[in-house]
Scaffold this active site. Structure first.
Site, PDB file in Angstrom:
ATOM      1  N   CYS A  86      92.352   2.820  20.171  1.00 38.64           N
ATOM      2  CA  CYS A  86      92.226   3.085  21.608  1.00 38.64           C
ATOM      3  C   CYS A  86      91.906   1.794  22.373  1.00 38.64           C
ATOM      4  O   CYS A  86      91.017   1.044  21.974  1.00 38.64           O
ATOM      5  CB  CYS A  86      91.104   4.108  21.828  1.00 38.64           C
ATOM      6  SG  CYS A  86      90.823   4.496  23.553  1.00 38.64           S
ATOM      7  N   CYS A  94      84.458   1.816  26.693  1.00 37.84           N
ATOM      8  CA  CYS A  94      84.091   3.231  26.838  1.00 37.84           C
ATOM      9  C   CYS A  94      82.897   3.591  25.944  1.00 37.84           C
ATOM     10  O   CYS A  94      82.823   3.163  24.792  1.00 37.84           O
ATOM     11  CB  CYS A  94      85.297   4.075  26.461  1.00 37.84           C
ATOM     12  SG  CYS A  94      84.961   5.835  26.502  1.00 37.84           S
ATOM     13  N   CYS A  97      83.235   6.992  22.369  1.00 38.13           N
ATOM     14  CA  CYS A  97      83.405   6.917  20.911  1.00 38.13           C
ATOM     15  C   CYS A  97      82.513   5.816  20.344  1.00 38.13           C
ATOM     16  O   CYS A  97      82.228   4.823  21.015  1.00 38.13           O
ATOM     17  CB  CYS A  97      84.861   6.597  20.557  1.00 38.13           C
ATOM     18  SG  CYS A  97      85.998   7.965  20.855  1.00 38.13           S
ATOM     19  N   CYS A 174      92.598   8.361  26.930  1.00 35.24           N
ATOM     20  CA  CYS A 174      91.488   8.620  26.015  1.00 35.24           C
ATOM     21  C   CYS A 174      92.112   9.353  24.831  1.00 35.24           C
ATOM     22  O   CYS A 174      92.700  10.430  25.006  1.00 35.24           O
ATOM     23  CB  CYS A 174      90.445   9.504  26.701  1.00 35.24           C
ATOM     24  SG  CYS A 174      89.291  10.264  25.526  1.00 35.24           S
ATOM     25  N   GLN A 267      82.232  25.325  22.129  1.00 34.30           N
ATOM     26  CA  GLN A 267      82.436  24.180  21.251  1.00 34.30           C
ATOM     27  C   GLN A 267      83.686  23.416  21.669  1.00 34.30           C
ATOM     28  O   GLN A 267      84.724  24.023  21.924  1.00 34.30           O
ATOM     29  CB  GLN A 267      82.569  24.649  19.803  1.00 34.30           C
ATOM     30  CG  GLN A 267      81.250  25.092  19.186  1.00 34.30           C
ATOM     31  CD  GLN A 267      80.289  23.930  18.958  1.00 34.30           C
ATOM     32  OE1 GLN A 267      80.687  22.777  18.846  1.00 34.30           O
ATOM     33  NE2 GLN A 267      79.002  24.244  18.896  1.00 34.30           N
ATOM     34  N   TYR A 298      69.573  31.052  22.252  1.00 38.96           N
ATOM     35  CA  TYR A 298      70.501  30.092  22.866  1.00 38.96           C
ATOM     36  C   TYR A 298      71.926  30.573  22.589  1.00 38.96           C
ATOM     37  O   TYR A 298      72.754  29.852  22.035  1.00 38.96           O
ATOM     38  CB  TYR A 298      70.291  28.677  22.308  1.00 38.96           C
ATOM     39  CG  TYR A 298      68.854  28.199  22.342  1.00 38.96           C
ATOM     40  CD1 TYR A 298      68.341  27.583  23.485  1.00 38.96           C
ATOM     41  CD2 TYR A 298      68.021  28.362  21.242  1.00 38.96           C
ATOM     42  CE1 TYR A 298      67.028  27.126  23.507  1.00 38.96           C
ATOM     43  CE2 TYR A 298      66.706  27.925  21.259  1.00 38.96           C
ATOM     44  CZ  TYR A 298      66.214  27.307  22.393  1.00 38.96           C
ATOM     45  OH  TYR A 298      64.908  26.863  22.419  1.00 38.96           O
ATOM     46  N   GLU A 322      70.044  34.001  26.364  1.00 34.70           N
ATOM     47  CA  GLU A 322      70.744  32.855  26.964  1.00 34.70           C
ATOM     48  C   GLU A 322      70.146  32.603  28.353  1.00 34.70           C
ATOM     49  O   GLU A 322      69.904  33.540  29.106  1.00 34.70           O
ATOM     50  CB  GLU A 322      72.246  33.165  27.052  1.00 34.70           C
ATOM     51  CG  GLU A 322      73.058  32.240  27.926  1.00 34.70           C
ATOM     52  CD  GLU A 322      72.981  30.764  27.537  1.00 34.70           C
ATOM     53  OE1 GLU A 322      73.013  30.444  26.331  1.00 34.70           O
ATOM     54  OE2 GLU A 322      72.881  29.925  28.446  1.00 34.70           O
ATOM     55  N   ASP A 365      70.619  28.119  18.190  1.00 32.58           N
ATOM     56  CA  ASP A 365      71.588  27.041  18.435  1.00 32.58           C
ATOM     57  C   ASP A 365      71.152  26.303  19.692  1.00 32.58           C
ATOM     58  O   ASP A 365      71.806  26.378  20.735  1.00 32.58           O
ATOM     59  CB  ASP A 365      72.984  27.673  18.608  1.00 32.58           C
ATOM     60  CG  ASP A 365      74.079  26.639  18.809  1.00 32.58           C
ATOM     61  OD1 ASP A 365      73.841  25.436  18.586  1.00 32.58           O
ATOM     62  OD2 ASP A 365      75.194  27.050  19.188  1.00 32.58           O
ATOM     63  N   CYS A 392      72.861  20.397  16.889  1.00 30.88           N
ATOM     64  CA  CYS A 392      73.801  19.360  17.339  1.00 30.88           C
ATOM     65  C   CYS A 392      73.126  17.998  17.379  1.00 30.88           C
ATOM     66  O   CYS A 392      73.747  17.019  17.783  1.00 30.88           O
ATOM     67  CB  CYS A 392      74.392  19.717  18.698  1.00 30.88           C
ATOM     68  SG  CYS A 392      73.163  19.928  19.985  1.00 30.88           S
TER      69      CYS A 392
HETATM   70  C1  LIG Z   1      74.478  24.528  22.090  1.00 33.07           C
HETATM   71  S1  LIG Z   1      74.766  25.802  23.252  1.00 33.07           S
HETATM   72  C2  LIG Z   1      75.067  27.143  22.144  1.00 33.07           C
HETATM   73  C3  LIG Z   1      75.769  28.327  22.715  1.00 33.07           C
HETATM   74  C4  LIG Z   1      76.319  29.342  21.692  1.00 33.07           C
HETATM   75  N1  LIG Z   1      75.415  29.559  20.577  1.00 33.07           N
HETATM   76  C5  LIG Z   1      77.691  28.947  21.189  1.00 33.07           C
HETATM   77  O1  LIG Z   1      77.821  28.487  20.050  1.00 33.07           O
HETATM   78  O2  LIG Z   1      78.670  29.080  21.950  1.00 33.07           O
HETATM   79  C6  LIG Z   1      73.150  26.067  23.835  1.00 33.07           C
HETATM   80  C7  LIG Z   1      73.024  27.170  24.837  1.00 33.07           C
HETATM   81  O3  LIG Z   1      71.640  27.329  25.130  1.00 33.07           O
HETATM   82  C8  LIG Z   1      71.480  27.564  26.522  1.00 33.07           C
HETATM   83  N2  LIG Z   1      70.112  27.126  26.809  1.00 33.07           N
HETATM   84  C9  LIG Z   1      69.649  25.874  26.958  1.00 33.07           C
HETATM   85  N3  LIG Z   1      68.315  25.878  27.090  1.00 33.07           N
HETATM   86  C10 LIG Z   1      67.916  27.169  27.005  1.00 33.07           C
HETATM   87  C11 LIG Z   1      66.661  27.821  27.049  1.00 33.07           C
HETATM   88  N4  LIG Z   1      65.545  27.119  27.195  1.00 33.07           N
HETATM   89  N5  LIG Z   1      66.636  29.152  26.928  1.00 33.07           N
HETATM   90  C12 LIG Z   1      67.759  29.866  26.772  1.00 33.07           C
HETATM   91  N6  LIG Z   1      68.984  29.308  26.718  1.00 33.07           N
HETATM   92  C13 LIG Z   1      69.066  27.971  26.834  1.00 33.07           C
HETATM   93  C14 LIG Z   1      72.589  26.795  27.181  1.00 33.07           C
HETATM   94  O4  LIG Z   1      72.914  27.346  28.435  1.00 33.07           O
HETATM   95  C15 LIG Z   1      73.715  26.941  26.155  1.00 33.07           C
HETATM   96  O5  LIG Z   1      74.520  28.059  26.450  1.00 33.07           O
END
Ligand SMILES: C[S@@+](CC[C@H](N)C(=O)[O-])C[C@H]1O[C@@H](n2cnc3c(N)ncnc32)[C@H](O)[C@@H]1O
Length: 435
Positions: A86, A94, A97, A174, A267, A298, A322, A365, A392
């Site tokens: 790239c 950039c 990456c 990109c 994702q 989450y 959520e 998550d 992550c």
């Molecule tokens: C990494 S994403 C995971 C979403 C889902 N598990 C997926 O794989 O599609 C994290 C999620 O947590 C939510 N989030 C972030 N902080 C939060 C909190 N304190 N309480 C509840 N949800 C939260 C975000 O809006 C987001 O949708």
């Protein structure tokens, strides 16, 4: 220890941005750089590989502390160093990456080393980590980008540790962006309400605030470009006044359709949602959960709640939590065919005390900051049979692993996935069982 190349080589204490120094490169560190030492002083080096001998241009000097720099020439190369394909991947280029200068195999080894190092340093664990490749190759995978608009009207990712926009277009694209996104960046209309930045790089409104001394750094309008699984291409400007009506797109995973806000969380790698969902399903296996109770913390638009619903069956329960109102609302629709699922809108930390007392399985998550020690303690206090943690950020995983171990759980298995080729980012799925 660095070697000095000529009589003018600066001493470590006198390093300044722009200086050139030669160093032997040490281990990879979390964040996409390697650690080197110049006369004992730590230099975080981008575009390097462990074991190489390189010439580095210093880009940042922290007084009395570390420096940062970019490799400008390689004196002894790692055998798996390659020419980055790239044009935007270069010293000072950039910031999207980190590892285009290494083969895919070497990139995954670097990421495995980082995960292992974080678990060792933060949780005292020695874990053999293997990072698994996703199908589809190393480029053209990024279906969602958040890029900036500069005063010249260019849209693109920001340069590394900078607000400068690295403009991309179909002739200088990109390479990790999904098909259509470079073209969209080059042709997207800037809606009338979006404040274009002035030539100083600062949108007018913010520039006025800055003059009054309230904002310290220039900011640029941002646009979220999405290439959704249903074929739609969207440009959404979150800074646009009255930015309310965001279109939804449809994504597929685990044999189901999920409605997702065009600028909402899903994702970004086309194979990641399925890969992680299957890994979560695997991590829940071997624990008797039929008819059991579960939490999906989450939960986003409901991906892992769908997995849990299948595992606990119609006589079980799933509570998905959520914090984002739009995502939570979409989860209600996405999971409407699962009577055993209830959707809770709220921040996990605030609502956890109100969740059903008994829980057999927890999937979480969290965003990059992780769950934190208090939430780990609260989850463990409910004594679930299994906790599956989708992470992550390996540093957050390391910290939260230590917290869960302190609360009576042990790391039973770990899988790591290269959901973000060419970058330092990685996803892990960790299974915790009562110790
Ligand atoms: C990494 S994403 C995971 C979403 C889902 N598990 C997926 O794989 O599609 C994290 C999620 O947590 C939510 N989030 C972030 N902080 C939060 C909190 N304190 N309480 C509840 N949800 C939260 C975000 O809006 C987001 O949708």
């Amino acid at each position: 220890m660095g070697t000095e190349t000529d009589e003018q080589a600066p001493t470590a204490d006198d390093l300044r941005p722009g200086d050139l120094v030669e160093v032997e490169v040490g281990a990879v560190a979390h964040g996409g750089h390697c650690v080197a030492r110049y006369q004992g002083r730590v230099v975080f080096v981008r575009l390097a590989l462990p074991g190489e001998s390189v010439r580095v241009r210093i880009t940042e000097v922290r007084k009395g502390s570390f420096c940062r720099g970019d490799v400008v020439s390689v004196l002894r190369a790692d055998p798996e160093r390659i020419e980055a394909p790239c044009v935007h991947f270069r010293p000072g280029g950039c910031g999207g990456c980190d590892f285009q200068h290494a083969t895919g195999t070497r990139q995954r080894q670097l990421k495995a080393d980082v995960v292992a190092e974080q678990l060792h340093r933060l949780a005292g664990l020695d874990v053999a980590v293997v990072v698994e490749e996703l199908p589809g190759g190393g480029f053209g995978w990024r279906t969602r980008v958040r890029w900036a608009l500069d005063p010249q009207g260019r849209i693109g990712p920001r340069a590394v540790r900078s607000h400068r926009v690295e403009g991309v277009n179909p002739s200088e694209p990109c390479l990790i962006a999904a098909p259509g996104l470079n073209e969209l960046a080059a042709t997207a209309d800037v809606p009338a309400g979006v404040r274009r930045p002035s030539s100083s790089g600062t949108p007018v409104r913010r520039q006025q605030r800055q003059l009054r001394g309230r904002a310290a750094r220039p900011e640029l309008p941002e646009v979220v470009l999405t290439a959704a699984g249903d074929g739609s291409l969207l440009a959404i400007w979150p800074d646009q006044p009255g930015h309310q009506e965001v279109p939804t797109v449809t994504e597929q995973a685990v044999g189901q359709s999920f409605s997702v806000a065009g600028d909402g969380f899903w994702q970004v790698h086309p194979a990641a949602a399925d890969t992680l969902a299957f890994a979560v399903d695997e991590a829940l296996a071997g624990v008797e959960l039929d008819g059991g109770s579960s939490w999906d913390l989450y939960g986003g638009v409901g991906l892992f709640a769908e997995v849990l619903a299948e595992v606990v069956g119609p006589s079980g329960t799933v509570v998905t939590v959520e914090g984002d109102r739009t995502a939570s609302g979409l989860a209600v629709g996405n999971l409407a065919h699962r009577q055993q699922v209830s959707v809770v809108l709220g921040s996990v930390e605030k609502v956890i005390d109100d969740l059903p007392e008994t829980v057999d399985a927890i999937v979480l998550d969290p965003p990059r900051a992780g769950a934190g020690p208090e939430l780990c303690r609260q989850m463990a206090a409910r004594a679930p049979s299994v906790i599956v943690y989708v992470a992550c950020d390996p540093a957050a995983l390391g910290r939260d692993t230590a917290a869960l171990m302190g609360a009576g759980y042990r790391l039973d298995s770990l899988r790591s996935f290269d959901c973000f080729p060419q970058t330092h980012h990685i996803e892990c799925v960790a299974r915790f069982l009562p110790a």
